[in-house]
Design a protein around this motif. Sequence first.
Motif, PDB file in Angstrom:
ATOM      1  N   SER A 120      -3.799   3.783   8.541  1.00  0.00           N
ATOM      2  CA  SER A 120      -3.830   5.004   9.596  1.00  0.00           C
ATOM      3  C   SER A 120      -3.085   5.065  10.136  1.00  0.00           C
ATOM      4  O   SER A 120      -2.178   5.479  10.177  1.00  0.00           O
ATOM      5  CB  SER A 120      -5.117   3.633  10.567  1.00  0.00           C
ATOM      6  OG  SER A 120      -4.054   3.006  11.155  1.00  0.00           O
ATOM      7  N   THR A 165     -10.777   6.355  12.560  1.00  0.00           N
ATOM      8  CA  THR A 165     -11.011   6.985  12.280  1.00  0.00           C
ATOM      9  C   THR A 165     -11.753   6.855  11.245  1.00  0.00           C
ATOM     10  O   THR A 165     -12.292   7.501  10.156  1.00  0.00           O
ATOM     11  CB  THR A 165      -9.586   7.402  11.570  1.00  0.00           C
ATOM     12  OG1 THR A 165      -8.549   6.995  13.219  1.00  0.00           O
ATOM     13  CG2 THR A 165      -9.103   8.798  10.888  1.00  0.00           C
ATOM     14  N   SER A 166     -11.775   5.655  11.067  1.00  0.00           N
ATOM     15  CA  SER A 166     -12.970   5.761   9.501  1.00  0.00           C
ATOM     16  C   SER A 166     -14.185   5.692  10.099  1.00  0.00           C
ATOM     17  O   SER A 166     -15.313   5.821   9.592  1.00  0.00           O
ATOM     18  CB  SER A 166     -12.481   3.929   9.175  1.00  0.00           C
ATOM     19  OG  SER A 166     -11.741   3.757   8.984  1.00  0.00           O
ATOM     20  N   ARG A 197       1.007  -1.293   0.454  1.00  0.00           N
ATOM     21  CA  ARG A 197      -0.491   0.066   0.113  1.00  0.00           C
ATOM     22  C   ARG A 197       0.578   1.151  -0.104  1.00  0.00           C
ATOM     23  O   ARG A 197       2.063   0.804   0.380  1.00  0.00           O
ATOM     24  CB  ARG A 197      -0.634  -0.089   1.226  1.00  0.00           C
ATOM     25  CG  ARG A 197      -1.672  -1.241   1.553  1.00  0.00           C
ATOM     26  CD  ARG A 197      -3.153   0.003   2.427  1.00  0.00           C
ATOM     27  NE  ARG A 197      -3.574  -1.227   2.850  1.00  0.00           N
ATOM     28  CZ  ARG A 197      -3.890  -1.630   4.561  1.00  0.00           C
ATOM     29  NH1 ARG A 197      -4.112  -0.594   4.174  1.00  0.00           N
ATOM     30  NH2 ARG A 197      -4.086  -2.701   4.482  1.00  0.00           N
TER      31      ARG A 197
HETATM   32  N1  LIG Z   1      -7.769   4.439   1.718  1.00  0.00           N
HETATM   33  C1  LIG Z   1      -7.278   2.962   1.959  1.00  0.00           C
HETATM   34  N2  LIG Z   1      -7.576   2.307   1.022  1.00  0.00           N
HETATM   35  C2  LIG Z   1      -7.386   0.725   1.840  1.00  0.00           C
HETATM   36  N3  LIG Z   1      -6.716   0.684   3.174  1.00  0.00           N
HETATM   37  C3  LIG Z   1      -7.017   1.619   3.669  1.00  0.00           C
HETATM   38  C4  LIG Z   1      -7.216   3.133   3.349  1.00  0.00           C
HETATM   39  N4  LIG Z   1      -7.878   3.854   4.670  1.00  0.00           N
HETATM   40  C5  LIG Z   1      -7.728   3.407   5.464  1.00  0.00           C
HETATM   41  N5  LIG Z   1      -7.417   2.202   5.623  1.00  0.00           N
HETATM   42  C6  LIG Z   1      -7.029   0.669   6.205  1.00  0.00           C
HETATM   43  O1  LIG Z   1      -8.335   0.935   6.990  1.00  0.00           O
HETATM   44  C7  LIG Z   1      -7.936   0.613   8.263  1.00  0.00           C
HETATM   45  C8  LIG Z   1      -8.233   1.667   9.405  1.00  0.00           C
HETATM   46  O2  LIG Z   1      -8.002   2.460   9.348  1.00  0.00           O
HETATM   47  P1  LIG Z   1      -8.508   3.899  10.346  1.00  0.00           P
HETATM   48  O3  LIG Z   1      -7.740   4.603  10.527  1.00  0.00           O
HETATM   49  O4  LIG Z   1      -9.734   3.293  10.254  1.00  0.00           O
HETATM   50  O5  LIG Z   1      -8.107   2.899  12.164  1.00  0.00           O
HETATM   51  P2  LIG Z   1      -7.946   3.381  13.057  1.00  0.00           P
HETATM   52  O6  LIG Z   1      -8.263   2.850  13.892  1.00  0.00           O
HETATM   53  O7  LIG Z   1      -8.040   5.088  13.170  1.00  0.00           O
HETATM   54  O8  LIG Z   1      -6.540   3.203  13.731  1.00  0.00           O
HETATM   55  P3  LIG Z   1      -4.932   4.646  14.123  1.00  0.00           P
HETATM   56  O9  LIG Z   1      -5.246   3.813  15.711  1.00  0.00           O
HETATM   57  O10 LIG Z   1      -3.018   3.498  13.698  1.00  0.00           O
HETATM   58  O11 LIG Z   1      -4.904   5.228  13.751  1.00  0.00           O
HETATM   59  C9  LIG Z   1      -6.722   0.490   7.995  1.00  0.00           C
HETATM   60  O12 LIG Z   1      -6.322  -0.879   8.256  1.00  0.00           O
HETATM   61  C10 LIG Z   1      -6.336   0.971   7.260  1.00  0.00           C
HETATM   62  O13 LIG Z   1      -4.966   0.039   6.957  1.00  0.00           O
END
Ligand SMILES: Nc1ncnc2c1ncn2[C@@H]1O[C@H](COP(=O)(O)OP(=O)(O)OP(=O)(O)O)[C@@H](O)[C@H]1O
Lengths: 213, 356, 356, 230, 230
Positions: B131, C38-39, B125
Amino acid sequence: VTVFAAASLKGALDEVAAAWNGEVQISYAGSSALARQIAAGAPADLFLSANPEWVDWLEADGVALKRVDLLSNALVLVAGADDPRAGLDQLKGQDRVAMALVDAVPAGIYGKAALESLGLWEAVAPRVVQADNVRAALALVALGEAPLGIVYATDARAEPGVRVVAEFPPMSHPPILYPVAALTEAGAPLMGFLQSAEAAEIFTRHGFGVIAE
Amino acid sequence: MTLEVAITMRQGAFALDVAFEAPAGITVLFGRSGAGKTSIVNAVAGLARPEAGRIAVDGSVLYDSAAGVNLPPHKRRMGCIFQDARLFPHLTVAQNLAFGRWFSKTGPEQARVVEMLGIGPLMGRRPGALSGGERQRVAIGRALMAGPRMLLADEPLAALDEARKAEILPYFERLRDEMGVPVLYVSHAPAEVARLATTVVALDGGGVLRQGPAAEVLGDPQVMPLGPRAAGSVLEARVVAHHADGLSELDAGGLRLHLPAVRHAEGAALRVHVQAADVMLAIRPPEGISALNVWPAAVRELRMGSGPGAIVRLDAGGQALLARITRRSVEALELAPGREVYAVLKAVSVAPESVA
Amino acid sequence: MTLEVAITMRQGAFALDVAFEAPAGITVLFGRSGAGKTSIVNAVAGLARPEAGRIAVDGSVLYDSAAGVNLPPHKRRMGCIFQDARLFPHLTVAQNLAFGRWFSKTGPEQARVVEMLGIGPLMGRRPGALSGGERQRVAIGRALMAGPRMLLADEPLAALDEARKAEILPYFERLRDEMGVPVLYVSHAPAEVARLATTVVALDGGGVLRQGPAAEVLGDPQVMPLGPRAAGSVLEARVVAHHADGLSELDAGGLRLHLPAVRHAEGAALRVHVQAADVMLAIRPPEGISALNVWPAAVRELRMGSGPGAIVRLDAGGQALLARITRRSVEALELAPGREVYAVLKAVSVAPESVA
Amino acid sequence: MSWLGPQEWAAVALSLKVAFWATLFALPPGVCVAVALARWRFPGREIVNGLVHLPLVLPPVVTGYLLLLTFGTRGWLGGALAEVGVVFAFRWTGAALAAGIMGFPLLVRAIRLSVEAVDPKLEQAAATLGASRAWVFITVTLPLILPGVIAGAVLAFAKAMGEFGATITFVSNIPGETQTLPLAVHNFLQVPGAEAAAWRLVVVSLVVSMGALLLSEWLARRVAARVAGR
Amino acid sequence: MSWLGPQEWAAVALSLKVAFWATLFALPPGVCVAVALARWRFPGREIVNGLVHLPLVLPPVVTGYLLLLTFGTRGWLGGALAEVGVVFAFRWTGAALAAGIMGFPLLVRAIRLSVEAVDPKLEQAAATLGASRAWVFITVTLPLILPGVIAGAVLAFAKAMGEFGATITFVSNIPGETQTLPLAVHNFLQVPGAEAAAWRLVVVSLVVSMGALLLSEWLARRVAARVAGR
Ligand SMILES: Nc1ncnc2c1ncn2[C@@H]1O[C@H](COP(=O)(O)OP(=O)(O)OP(=O)(O)O)[C@@H](O)[C@H]1O
Ligand SMILES: Nc1ncnc2c1ncn2[C@@H]1O[C@H](COP(=O)(O)OP(=O)(O)OP(=O)(O)O)[C@@H](O)[C@H]1O
Ligand code: MOO
Ligand SMILES: [Mg+2]
Ligand SMILES: [Mg+2]
């Protein structure tokens, strides 16, 4: 043979060149650009200028050449093809008059001289639109953007979109001459052909006056 | 390897004027937000130019205003982990990792780094699809993979969860203990500091507040930025035995310690950070309680805080130990220098990250 | 005000499928790096569009795939604090703060926010001239100043030092307790979670692992992402008296608690997070020790971990209490459900940030 | 397409050749100048900047004339270059030179904007990983400014396809050698009634250029997608 | 400067007027088109993109001719506009129109590159703070693309100062009305021996343009400094 020729000669000269049984390449551009290029060493064998001044300039610049005045032309006042008016008096109206650049391009310079000698310049000057070259002036009339135009007789003949309103008396402007200058030995044969009767016939058909030896 | 820093620098209204030495091991830069930690890291990396001073690693000069030396960043070979990850957006994770390796040709094995950081599934990626925590982990990997002669880590674990931190911390320890790579480490987390730091440099408002060996600085309840709650003592110990019930028995200069199993081999030396707040005092040996570590000790010094607490400095069989208790208890137990007491520590009170 | 979220979303290979409710107060999203925290925040803010599902605040629908509703971000009035500060680089700190206010015309008093965040001296600077922590503080201020109807905070305090955290945390509490602004809060720090959370939603790999009131989820030693060390119990207490020696006396449903002075007025209700690891057990009432809190309790349940530890669930005068001790102690004290013991808690063991 | 005569085809082929080489040769110096203007402070910086914009400010005829004076066989540089076998005057190479120079300011501006948008912190990160200035440029800066480089190349290519004034003034209008599409169009416009032929050439020129444009957009999108999400 | 005649001064003043208004009027649509091309996917996007680049690809004379056909007194749009009192044909406004159209692709590209360099996350942040699309654009996007807008304006202005072919074809060379500097220069170059006068005008044109350039660089630096440090 490489020929540098004023752009306004294009139609007629192409035909003459086709009639000649030899390899010819013709570079058409403004006389001033061509003259400067020749002075800068351009590989031209023959130069057909739209006015004698640039050939004079070349000679003054020290370029060796052999020249003759080949063609002459006349100046006419034109209007759109469906405009029924006639006579130089039309210039006294309020219509715009398309001309080539009056201080730069031969057709414009001759036109201005003619108007001056006819005492019309003062009145016409504010209504003159100056095109880059005589063909552009012709196009302005053909498109109807300018109701009147002052162009060469040859142009008026070639463009079906206009009709001649009046001819300028030959005495009203300096003679319109197209000199040809041979710059190399290789140019000599074609120069000879340009002066031939066969060539003269083509030039005449396009409306040029052919100047006899 | 020793890093010597003595610089002055100015950024707007902020003036940095620090001098410290970072011997082999991990030197933690500690201080409040805006204290100048990142500024120091930048100066050492060659990304910001001090006004005057000297920066040298093991005698080789990186910057010296007097001598007119200012090595460009790429000749310094400092592996930087930035506060903001700064991954290359046009490269995949794998390419980001490989970047530094390409120039250095040395460094740790990629597979190990990738596994430790748990970034295997991310290799193909680009940073835009990661994230926050994933980005930071890749940034750590990128710096490590370059095989730098020194690591500059600016809050590398701030964005990571506890479990991931616990996985990565041992790696920094190994860097410190086995590979001899010196590390300049910026951190706010007292537990992290206690566990990792060989040396602590406490900063405040652009100057050095206190510096010295970790045990000393952390044992000083006066170190302001930490606050008294984080005060604690560091015991140098040795593993005596691993017991079947999941406990390890340690010997700290005569003191017997029982802790949840440590990963060190029997006989190995380690350091245990005992937080002052986790130590209880009793005037009789308590019986029938769940705490496994009870040591006779003598009160050496009493420091009353401005609040309800007091710090008691103890001597437990030759080991210095701090206990933080209430002033009310000080009175109830009639504590005074010289008094014999019993120090009580729960085995599970010592966090895994406090053992190194 | 209640936030209802039930969405599915996909990002590359990552699939998010969550459904939870965030009632008034602070709902903490808790989970490992890459779990999808974050998502979710982005989906609620309107910055990412779920594939299907529904998001509603207090019945007003923000997103509903079935009804074809998808409110643009600026109509949602969600104050976002991003993991990366995202300050406007062309605006000064003061202008950044004023940005949201301009559109909402309501919100807290600027002077209060500025003072709490300690960003007064930065007002005229641009974000490029701020340290990492300063940037994050300004970002917090910017979101607050917009007077949002809900706050989405993605690890807002990760880059801050302990002292600063301690200053900002009470503000979030006030938001929760006084202003009724619901907060969706992403955090890795167990102490922060324990202190702030009204509701906890534990995430793992894009799904909800466990959700419920903070006391319940945090009292569940099985909640994986936390790890057993962070287990603890939450006591609902009331201030009985503030004592002259800097201690506050609290009453938690019959239990007497002595803690370092809390800032609440006498009679005020508050919550105390007691970490399981800080609770000792004794079979006799211990005497002559520094711990001020000793309560008779009955063992309700024993959970042996895979390691050396065990979690003991206690009933202390009607209050549920967790103690984490070693398995060795379980045997030594012959603990079993029904047995009467004494729970011992040091006053200073309860961190200031665990009281709210 | 039988409706184009051999001379017109020659003009199309020549225009493509001229535009291609003009763009190709303008790119490396364009990148260098753009980076220098965006990142360095050096004496004469403003002069360089002025020189770069010159072809935009001057009437094309003047540029062509200056080129003629400089690179003509009698020109001060043209003469020297001719001795080492490099001739521009009245050759297609001269048309390419004119087109390249006319497109140069467009190229430089596009690239410069991209360079200014690159976060220096990324370049710093690369330096700490051991990359020298040159390597930082190749591995970080260049890939990040690629969208700007593509945009600049498209502008230069398009300009080269349309350039008339400087070309005709510098290298004349010699069929097969220097008669590019715009010059051929000009030729037709000189003959009353030959507008149809002129429009045919205009259409050809549009088709070629729009093709190049679509290609570049597609390329730029691919590049942008790689750097997506920032 | 007494070495310039009144007609030359008129040309200088006219060129400035034309370039100023051409740039000013081209900016708003330029920004819109640039944003649309950079950010939106809409049907006909490629066609708009193609149209924008048209003036670059076409020989200027052709562009001028097309303008004449469109905006001339007999043109389909020119006729309609004349009825509401807007006349371009043979007026300085026409010269400005020609200059603006010739500079449009340069303007759009520069701005577009800047828009593409803006981090959408900042715009998102603004949206969460309550700013509608339009407000986000005004308060965040526009300030951040200002360097690109300035760069684009400079390119357009410079191009307007140098534009010849389209102008003379569209509005002819009417001293005091449409005779801009390049047209005046061209006039002199056509006459043997008038080079000196031509060079004088070239120098004036250079001075003006370099002044504009320096001003824009200074402006751009101020803007960039504001956004410094990223
Ligand atoms: N544009 C993208 N394409 C593919 N995968 C993605 C994309 N954006 C995020 N991800 C994946 O989605 C998952 C969730 O991401 P997210 O940012 O919500 O995590 P998080 O819980 O906020 O983590 P962190 O504590 O590290 O910030 C992660 O595994 C990340 O690799
Ligand atoms: N370009 C600048 N102009 C003016 N002041 C600056 C600039 N850069 C940094 N500062 C100030 O210098 C001080 C030190 O910044 P630095 O980034 O070193 O802090 P830090 O200790 O790393 O803080 P944090 O923990 O918040 O990252 C801060 O007060 C900051 O505001
Ligand atoms: O006028 Mo043009 O701009 O290139 O010949
Ligand atoms: Mg910092
Ligand atoms: Mg996240």
